[in-house]
Design an enzyme around this catalytic site. Structure first.
Site, PDB file in Angstrom:
ATOM      1  N   ASP A  12       0.989  -1.195  -0.048  1.00  0.00           N
ATOM      2  CA  ASP A  12       0.152  -0.323  -0.019  1.00  0.00           C
ATOM      3  C   ASP A  12       1.044   1.190  -0.087  1.00  0.00           C
ATOM      4  O   ASP A  12       0.701   2.205  -0.862  1.00  0.00           O
ATOM      5  CB  ASP A  12      -0.886   0.017   1.214  1.00  0.00           C
ATOM      6  CG  ASP A  12      -2.010  -0.921   1.066  1.00  0.00           C
ATOM      7  OD1 ASP A  12      -2.158  -1.710  -0.151  1.00  0.00           O
ATOM      8  OD2 ASP A  12      -3.057  -1.081   2.024  1.00  0.00           O
ATOM      9  N   CYS A  92      -1.244   7.192  18.189  1.00  0.00           N
ATOM     10  CA  CYS A  92      -0.139   7.105  17.588  1.00  0.00           C
ATOM     11  C   CYS A  92      -0.175   7.912  16.292  1.00  0.00           C
ATOM     12  O   CYS A  92       0.862   8.651  15.831  1.00  0.00           O
ATOM     13  CB  CYS A  92       0.211   5.772  17.015  1.00  0.00           C
ATOM     14  SG  CYS A  92       1.544   5.395  15.785  1.00  0.00           S
ATOM     15  N   CYS A 191      -0.966  -2.977  15.461  1.00  0.00           N
ATOM     16  CA  CYS A 191       0.514  -3.308  15.049  1.00  0.00           C
ATOM     17  C   CYS A 191       1.436  -3.910  15.860  1.00  0.00           C
ATOM     18  O   CYS A 191       2.264  -4.630  15.280  1.00  0.00           O
ATOM     19  CB  CYS A 191       1.047  -2.114  14.113  1.00  0.00           C
ATOM     20  SG  CYS A 191       1.706  -0.577  15.382  1.00  0.00           S
TER      21      CYS A 191
END
EC number: 2.8.1.13
Length: 342
Positions: A12, A92, A191
């Site tokens: 991506d 984040c 993540c």
């Protein structure tokens, strides 16, 4: 225009850079070291370097691991200790990717910073807003609610008008080497969580701590394995004496290490409160759409802003609201702002 592109080493972000290069922009690739092992970083940096070599652009590696730990990772652990269900991505984005990384990009002389996020930018009356992606199944606008409008004006999301299913074939056609890249299987939700959030918590706090389960009347009816292993709405993992129907976690008492359970209808709420993060001070009370969970459908509600608290009256009940999650306010598909549910 000179644009910094955040490259993760995946398809991506690489294809985002390709699109911008095709448009004639001057690019600088940036790889962020936020977490994970050096072995993983080495692999993803190598992938990012291949993309940069293909495009003929430079790559910088920024090590923000200490910053990430102090402002995102540690906050994640603390929230679970307090019985909340945190949303680290929403923290984040404004502090790391569009905070420290954006600051660095501006120092390099870049006018904007681009990522592979699935979202769009909309400008109304010279004010920039986050807008939902064309592909609603991959939309990430929910995680971008806390960004300031001045920051949004400096963002570029090349994938916002594309469908996820189309991107891989387009990317492989444009950049054939992407089909040979090695990757690690990453968590779909958070993540830095490799297996489950409980495994991550176990590295830092005592998770296996048995406690009692009570019903809504305060009577002890069972036991659980440790309050941090549960979120609002969970219906498994605890023992209820003689239970003949499903029970759901409706409240978590972190100080007492207790769970309160009830029926599904006991999860329903018509009223929400959130500590404001990004709704503008001149926000006008009225009917909007809200999301109180990433995967939830937008829900109609009357929203008002009072003394830095967002108050929401829902048209239809919302089930399983968890403290610590983001409450995001939308006008149609435009993000107006939001806060953290209390």
């Amino acid at each position: 225009m000179k644009i910094a592109v955040l490259l993760s080493g995946g398809v991506d972000s690489s294809y985002s850079a390709y699109n911008l290069k095709e448009q004639g922009h001057e690019l600088v690739g940036i790889y962020l070291k936020l977490h994970a092992s050096e072995k993983k970083h080495d692999l993803y940096i190598k992938n990012a370097q291949k993309a940069c070599e293909f495009l003929g652009i430079p790559l910088e590696v920024l090590d923000f691991q200490k910053d990430f730990k102090s402002v995102v990772y540690d906050a994640f652990i603390s929230a679970y200790e307090e019985g909340q269900t945190p949303n680290p991505c929403a923290l984040c984005n404004p502090l790391m990717k569009f905070g420290l990384a954006l600051d660095h990009a501006l120092k390099l002389g870049c006018e904007k910073i681009a990522t592979g996020h699935y979202a769009r930018i909309e400008e109304n009356d010279k004010v920039s807003y986050i807008r939902e992606a064309l592909d609603k199944t991959k939309d990430q606008s929910y995680f971008l609610y806390a960004l300031e409008h001045e920051v949004i004006a400096k963002l570029v999301f090349p994938l916002g008008d594309l469908l996820k299913k189309d991107i891989k074939p387009l990317a492989l056609n444009a950049m054939p080497f992407l089909g040979t890249l090695e990757t690690y299987k990453e968590s779909q939700e958070i993540c830095f969580v490799e297996k489950s959030y409980i495994d991550t918590l176990k590295k830092h706090v005592e998770v296996e701590k048995e406690g009692v389960v009570k019903n809504l009347q305060g009577k002890i009816i069972g036991t659980h394995k440790g309050y941090m292993q549960y979120t609002i709405g969970k219906r498994k993992g605890f023992n209820i004496k003689g239970a003949l129907e499903p029970h759901f976690v409706v409240r978590i008492d972190a100080k007492k290490n207790e769970l309160v359970v009830g029926k599904k209808e006991d999860l329903a709420t018509h009223f929400l409160k959130a500590k404001n993060k990004s709704l503008m001070k001149d926000f006008k009370s009225g009917e909007y759409f809200i999301k109180a969970r990433y995967r939830s459908m937008p829900t109609k509600a009357f929203v008002s802003l009072k003394d830095e608290m967002i108050e929401v009256e829902l048209k239809e009940p919302f089930y399983g609201v968890a403290k610590g999650q983001a409450l995001v306010v939308y006008k149609d598909d435009i993000v107006l702002g939001g806060g953290v549910i209390v």
